[in-house]
Design an enzyme around this catalytic site. Structure first.
Site, mmCIF file in Angstrom:
data_model
loop_
_atom_site.group_PDB
_atom_site.id
_atom_site.type_symbol
_atom_site.label_atom_id
_atom_site.label_comp_id
_atom_site.label_asym_id
_atom_site.label_seq_id
_atom_site.Cartn_x
_atom_site.Cartn_y
_atom_site.Cartn_z
ATOM 1 N N HIS A 62 0.861 -1.174 0.000
ATOM 2 C CA HIS A 62 0.000 0.000 0.000
ATOM 3 C C HIS A 62 0.901 1.228 0.000
ATOM 4 O O HIS A 62 1.955 1.250 0.646
ATOM 5 C CB HIS A 62 -0.934 0.004 1.215
ATOM 6 N N ASP A 110 1.152 4.150 1.289
ATOM 7 C CA ASP A 110 1.655 4.870 2.460
ATOM 8 C C ASP A 110 2.757 4.106 3.196
ATOM 9 O O ASP A 110 3.260 4.577 4.216
ATOM 10 C CB ASP A 110 0.506 5.227 3.414
#
Length: 301
Positions: A62, A64
């Site tokens: 992901h 982030d």
């Protein structure tokens, strides 16, 4: 053991907060854990030397948690980095990274090694004479691992007064520090406990982000010195955990309590909240020795 939080907030970066990234310094080694957007800027702000990083551990793909990786890899080249760089992460980390390097014609000036992970069981992914790193399989929307960093026991410390008292030759000192008893010329056996002191207890650190509440990891975390566990939501938004596969502060505290952890550090806070103190308030109801991560915060153990 020293932990520097470069970023500890969920989802998108903001002007005052950064997504997940942290540096663990253990046994004179520096490990980068996750590499969210802006990681290299945070490294500079916290005066951490790029040249000391040779192992990067990515929990999952992901954005982030890894969007800062390609920038950091490219900057290493611009800085004339020569040491090998090892990247540990889910299968796909090599493909997405090499594609960006290929399309930007930015091949590295150093050797780049990828260690892609697929196992759903804990596996040792890094080991040397002083440190061992093992994956912690987590439960998230995509394949995700945490990482358990463990110091190996140090050699025993020589009691020089005792060694001199028994007139033991210096050529035996290393053998003694390795744990051996010594037999004197007159046949007496001097136990190792008489000739040495116990070394400091080895330390351990567990990084768990992102994950839904998962008691399956408790046995692997048993008696860990420091546990970093995601706490995306407060209890009033706990219903969001099932859909997003994240945890609340109280759920993180429950894992710490069940594992008999020494200390809990909360992180991965949702940016929907104006402040993070309520996360600690909720967690300490279950696990008293709880602290909050925050960008730029340093923990020394």
């Amino acid at each position: 053991m020293k932990l520097t939080i470069l970023g500890c907030y969920a989802a998108t970066p903001r002007s005052m907060t950064n997504p997940t990234s942290q540096v663990l310094e253990i046994k004179n080694k520096m490990f980068l854990i996750d590499c969210g957007e802006g990681t290299q800027v945070q490294l500079r702000k916290n005066k951490l030397k790029f040249s000391k990083i040779s192992h990067i551990f990515i929990s999952h793909l992901h954005g982030d948690h890894f969007f800062g990786l390609i920038g950091l890899i490219s900057t290493f080249s611009l800085l004339g980095h020569q040491k090998d760089l090892h990247i540990y992460g889910p299968k796909g980390i090599k493909e997405v990274t090499l594609l960006q390097l290929k399309l930007s014609a930015s091949w590295t000036s150093y050797n780049l090694y990828f260690h892609e992970l697929e196992s759903r069981m804990p596996e040792v992914v890094y080991e040397d004479s002083k440190v061992k790193v093992t994956t912690i399989p987590l439960k998230h929307r995509i394949y995700t691992n945490g990482y358990l960093f463990e110091e190996k026991p140090a050699e025993r410390k020589l009691n020089i007064d005792a060694a001199q008292e028994y007139e033991i030759d210096t050529c035996y000192f290393q053998k003694i520090k390795n744990g051996a008893d010594i037999t004197l010329d007159d046949g007496r056996v001097i136990s190792n406990s008489t000739l040495t002191f116990d070394p400091p207890a080895p330390l351990s650190y567990a990084f768990c982000s992102d994950t839904q509440y998962l008691e399956d990891i408790v046995p692997q975390l048993r008696n860990v010195d420091v546990l970093y566990h995601e706490s995306t939501f407060l209890e009033k938004e706990g219903h969001l955990c099932e859909r997003t596969m994240h945890s609340t502060a109280q759920q993180a505290a429950t894992i710490a309590k069940l594992a008999n952890a020494g200390k809990l550090i909360l992180g991965h806070f949702s940016t929907r909240y104006e402040g993070i103190e309520p996360f600690k308030s909720e967690a300490i109801e279950i696990f008293a020795n709880t602290e909050l991560a925050d960008d730029g915060k340093v923990f020394e153990f």
